[in-house]
Write a protein that holds these residues in place. Structure first.
Motif, PDB file in Angstrom:
ATOM      1  N   ILE A 525     -91.038  97.701  95.298  1.00  0.00           N
ATOM      2  CA  ILE A 525     -91.507  96.913  94.360  1.00  0.00           C
ATOM      3  C   ILE A 525     -90.267  96.428  93.573  1.00  0.00           C
ATOM      4  N   ALA A 557     -95.248 103.303  84.512  1.00  0.00           N
ATOM      5  CA  ALA A 557     -95.176 102.036  85.264  1.00  0.00           C
ATOM      6  C   ALA A 557     -94.964 102.157  86.673  1.00  0.00           C
ATOM      7  N   THR A 561     -97.841 101.432  90.024  1.00  0.00           N
ATOM      8  CA  THR A 561     -97.726 100.134  90.434  1.00  0.00           C
ATOM      9  C   THR A 561     -97.267 100.301  91.922  1.00  0.00           C
ATOM     10  N   VAL A 566     -91.945  95.906  87.909  1.00  0.00           N
ATOM     11  CA  VAL A 566     -92.088  96.431  86.681  1.00  0.00           C
ATOM     12  C   VAL A 566     -90.901  95.855  85.900  1.00  0.00           C
ATOM     13  N   ASP A 642     -96.108  95.900  83.862  1.00  0.00           N
ATOM     14  CA  ASP A 642     -96.260  96.281  85.315  1.00  0.00           C
ATOM     15  C   ASP A 642     -97.462  95.598  85.785  1.00  0.00           C
ATOM     16  N   THR A 643     -97.415  95.455  87.025  1.00  0.00           N
ATOM     17  CA  THR A 643     -98.597  94.790  87.969  1.00  0.00           C
ATOM     18  C   THR A 643     -99.414  96.060  88.393  1.00  0.00           C
ATOM     19  N   GLY A 644     -99.477  97.091  87.835  1.00  0.00           N
ATOM     20  CA  GLY A 644    -100.345  98.295  88.325  1.00  0.00           C
ATOM     21  C   GLY A 644    -101.866  98.196  88.373  1.00  0.00           C
ATOM     22  N   GLY A 700    -102.696  95.005  85.865  1.00  0.00           N
ATOM     23  CA  GLY A 700    -101.533  95.799  85.160  1.00  0.00           C
ATOM     24  C   GLY A 700    -101.350  95.957  83.729  1.00  0.00           C
TER      25      GLY A 700
END
Length: 715
Positions: A525, A557, A561, A566, A642-644, A700
């Motif tokens: 990531i 984060a 993710t 992040v 983040d894109t978690g 996220g």
């Protein structure tokens, strides 16, 4: 003629006014039977005035209507005389009043039907009176004579009864006033009946009669009622004072501290004793185990001896069994005169206790605490006997309840203080244990991690090296758990401290990024650090604590993710206070205290975070003066994006609670103690800021740290 009419109307008006005053002010209702006398007088006078004022055809009707008062007045006067004097005939006539009204009723009937028989008036002829004035006058008939004899007879009997009543009450003034009121109207009425005068001057003299009646009858009326009203006013005033005293007592007891309660109760007893004009007030507390009562608080008026030392551990059921039974059933003991207590077994013991103390009157009210009997409060009159009414006793009972509640409150507060002291002592022991254990655990754990890392790097790639790497990772997790528990314990005990130093923000953020870079690369990531150009390079902040906060936020984060990125974003804007003085203070005072007492320089560090904290603090002598001119207050915002997996809306507040982790989907596969965000929030709060979160499932999260009035170097 105008004078006659005016005086007649004045007599009617005065009668109506006197009737209203008696009705309004007669508290004892002693003179209500005098009201019909005045009403009949007013009717006679009013229609007599109309008789001369109206045209001839209507004047005869007015003359007949005036006889409603003439006929009724003697009966009402006779009934009033019986009522006022208390004559034994009053009860008999009260039940047989109709006997008195037989002749007046026949007189009214004869008057109404006079044109048919002429029994009341033989004839009605115009008579010249008062120069050229002519009026219609009725000449007496047979029944008129009967009516007159009956009426004058009642008036004479009533006068005799009233005169005897006045003489028995020794009120010669009232007697003379009554004679002056009754004789002139009666004389003029007789003269008119026997045609000595052409006009009936009785209505005119009724004006004076009303005045004399008012003096004769109302003097006693006003004396009795005004005395009663004044007594009620005085009693109301006394009750109001006692009520306000109870309110003052309540305020004083509520505001008292536990260590002051005994002094305050003594003071309260003095206030109540002075207000109620007694000589001694006291509190006895009950010991249920031994069934005894003891005098714990007492106030005595000057020259009144204290009995407190002599009244300790009194056997309640043996000494005063009646008191015990009554007080425990929420009753009160009222003894108007101690010496009048009966000489029997029930009262002998309490009389033997009270008389040696010189008590003449006493009132005792119970104390209840939490529904249980806890003692009693007493009020003694020593110098003289004292009477109490129900309202005063009720207020004293209320005051006793307030005192009992205060004693109960103090007992409860003392228990709480004792429990708090024990808890604080246990907490100190716990903190010492955790601090010692954390050092004891970290020392061997650091050795294990160090040697495991050396051996793992010496081994070639393979199964054995993989085992050691798993052991090393587990050791790191265990060390993080120990650090979190220690920080949480410090936070609970209020021992977390802040030590602001000059900190390079970009260096700090890059260090955090580099720490997590191996994990980020392993998960494939992207990780970025973005510092806005306007953001100052250096801030005065607790670098170690800020790093700890960021490790928690960035660590979460990265943990949650699996794809995407992040990002750590930092920006700051100057704070411009409206008050210049506040601005100067903000420039000189960093967020948090420069050095808090009890700070542990070792702190709690994440493994591998050995970056120095800096070497210049605002508290180092002249350094404060040098840095104050270079630093201005800023609001620093650091966002970890983040894109978690995201966080549900209903969980976004609970994640900051201790030992809390979201548990939905497959989130339980992630490790953690549930303490990181809680500790981070506490640290940010200590630094004068707050943490907020904005998240959406599957898209996220954004955790934002905002620090206010943070000194930043702009040049």
């Amino acid at each position: 003629m105008e004078l006659y009419i005016s005086l007649a109307f004045l007599s009617a008006l005065m009668s109506a006014f006197l009737t209203y005053q008696i009705y309004r002010l007669d508290v004892k209702r002693k003179f209500r039977s005098f009201l019909p006398v005045m009403l009949a007088t007013g009717v006679w006078a009013f229609f007599s005035g109309l008789w001369l004022l109206l045209p001839d055809t209507i004047a005869i009707l007015a003359s007949k209507l005036s006889y409603a008062g003439v006929i009724a007045l003697p009966v009402f006067l006779f009934l009033f005389a019986l009522d006022y004097s208390g004559s034994p005939w009053h009860a008999w006539f009260s039940s047989k009043k109709w006997v008195l009204w037989v002749i007046p009723a026949l007189s009214v009937l004869a008057l109404a039907t006079n044109p048919l028989h002429g029994l009341f008036w033989n004839e009605i002829l115009p008579v010249q009176v008062l120069e050229d004035d002519v009026v219609y006058k009725g000449f007496p008939g047979t029944w008129f004579v009967v009516h007159s004899i009956y009426s004058y007879g009642l008036v004479i009997v009533a006068a005799v009864i009233l005169l005897r009543a006045f003489r028995s009450k020794r009120t010669p003034f009232n007697q003379s006033m009554f004679l002056a009121g009754i004789l002139p109207p009666m004389t003029t009425s007789i003269l008119y009946v026997f045609n000595v005068t052409g006009l009936d001057y009785t209505p005119l003299l009724l004006t004076l009669a009303v005045v004399f009646f008012a003096f004769a009858i109302s003097q006693e009326f006003y004396f009795d009622n005004i005395a009663k009203i004044r007594a009620l006013q005085n009693r109301t005033t006394d009750l109001n004072r006692l009520y306000h005293m109870v309110v003052r007592v309540s305020e004083r007891l509520i505001q008292s501290e536990p260590e002051q309660i005994d002094t305050v109760i003594d003071e309260v007893l003095g206030l109540l004793g002075k207000e109620t004009k007694v000589d001694r007030t006291y509190i006895f507390l009950y010991d249920e185990g031994s069934d005894t009562v003891s005098n714990t608080h007492e106030w005595c008026r000057k020259d009144i001896p204290s009995e407190k030392e002599n009244l300790q551990n009194i056997p309640f059921s043996k000494a005063v069994p009646r008191w015990r039974k009554v007080l425990m059933n929420k009753g009160h003991i009222y003894i108007p005169v101690v010496k009048d207590l009966p000489e029997n077994d029930m009262y002998r013991d309490e009389k033997a206790i009270l008389e040696p103390q010189g008590i003449q009157s006493a009132i005792v009210v119970p104390l209840f605490s939490g529904g249980s009997f806890s003692g009693f409060a007493g009020f003694d009159s020593v110098r003289r006997t004292r009477k109490w009414d129900h309202q005063s006793i009720a207020l004293l009972t209320l005051a006793a309840s307030i005192i009992a509640g205060s004693l109960d409150r103090v007992s409860y507060e003392n228990e709480l203080i004792s429990a708090r002291d024990k808890a604080e002592k246990a907490n100190r022991v716990k903190m010492e244990f955790l601090a010692n254990m954390s050092h004891e655990l970290r020392t061997p754990l650091n050795a294990i991690m160090g040697f495991t890392s050396i051996v793992a790097h010496e081994l070639p790639p393979g199964e054995n090296r993989q085992y050691l790497e798993v052991a090393l990772k587990s050791s790191q997790v265990l060390l993080q758990l120990i650090n979190d528990l220690l920080d949480f314990s410090k936070a609970e005990a209020g021992m977390l401290t802040i030590r602001p130093v000059e900190t390079d923000l970009s260096t700090l953020l890059e260090f955090v990024k580099n720490t997590f870079l191996p994990v980020v690369e392993e998960k494939n990531i992207d990780m970025q650090v973005v510092v806005h150009p306007e953001t100052p390079k250096t801030f005065i902040i607790d670098e170690a604590r800020m790093r700890q906060v960021l490790f928690n936020l960035v660590g979460n984060a990265v943990k949650f993710t699996d794809e995407g990125h992040v990002k750590i974003i930092a920006e700051a804007e100057p704070v411009r206070p409206e008050n210049p003085v506040h601005a100067m203070q903000a420039e000189k005072t960093p967020a948090g205290s420069p050095e808090m007492p009890g700070h542990n320089p070792g702190g709690s560090e994440t493994p591998g975070t050995n970056t120095p904290r800096g070497n210049t603090t605002p508290g180092d002598g002249n350094a404060e003066e040098n840095t104050a001119a270079q630093y201005t207050p800023h609001r620093l915002t650091i966002t970890v994006e983040d894109t978690g997996i995201g966080i549900r809306q209903e969980d976004q507040e609970s994640i900051f609670q201790e030992f809390t982790q979201v548990s939905y989907g497959n989130t339980r596969k992630y490790d953690g103690t549930g303490l990181g965000l809680n500790i981070a929030r506490r640290l940010v709060s200590l630094m004068g800021g707050e943490i907020s979160v904005d998240s959406e499932i599957g898209k996220g999260s954004r955790f934002t740290v905002t620090l206010h009035n943070l000194p930043g170097k702009t040049g």
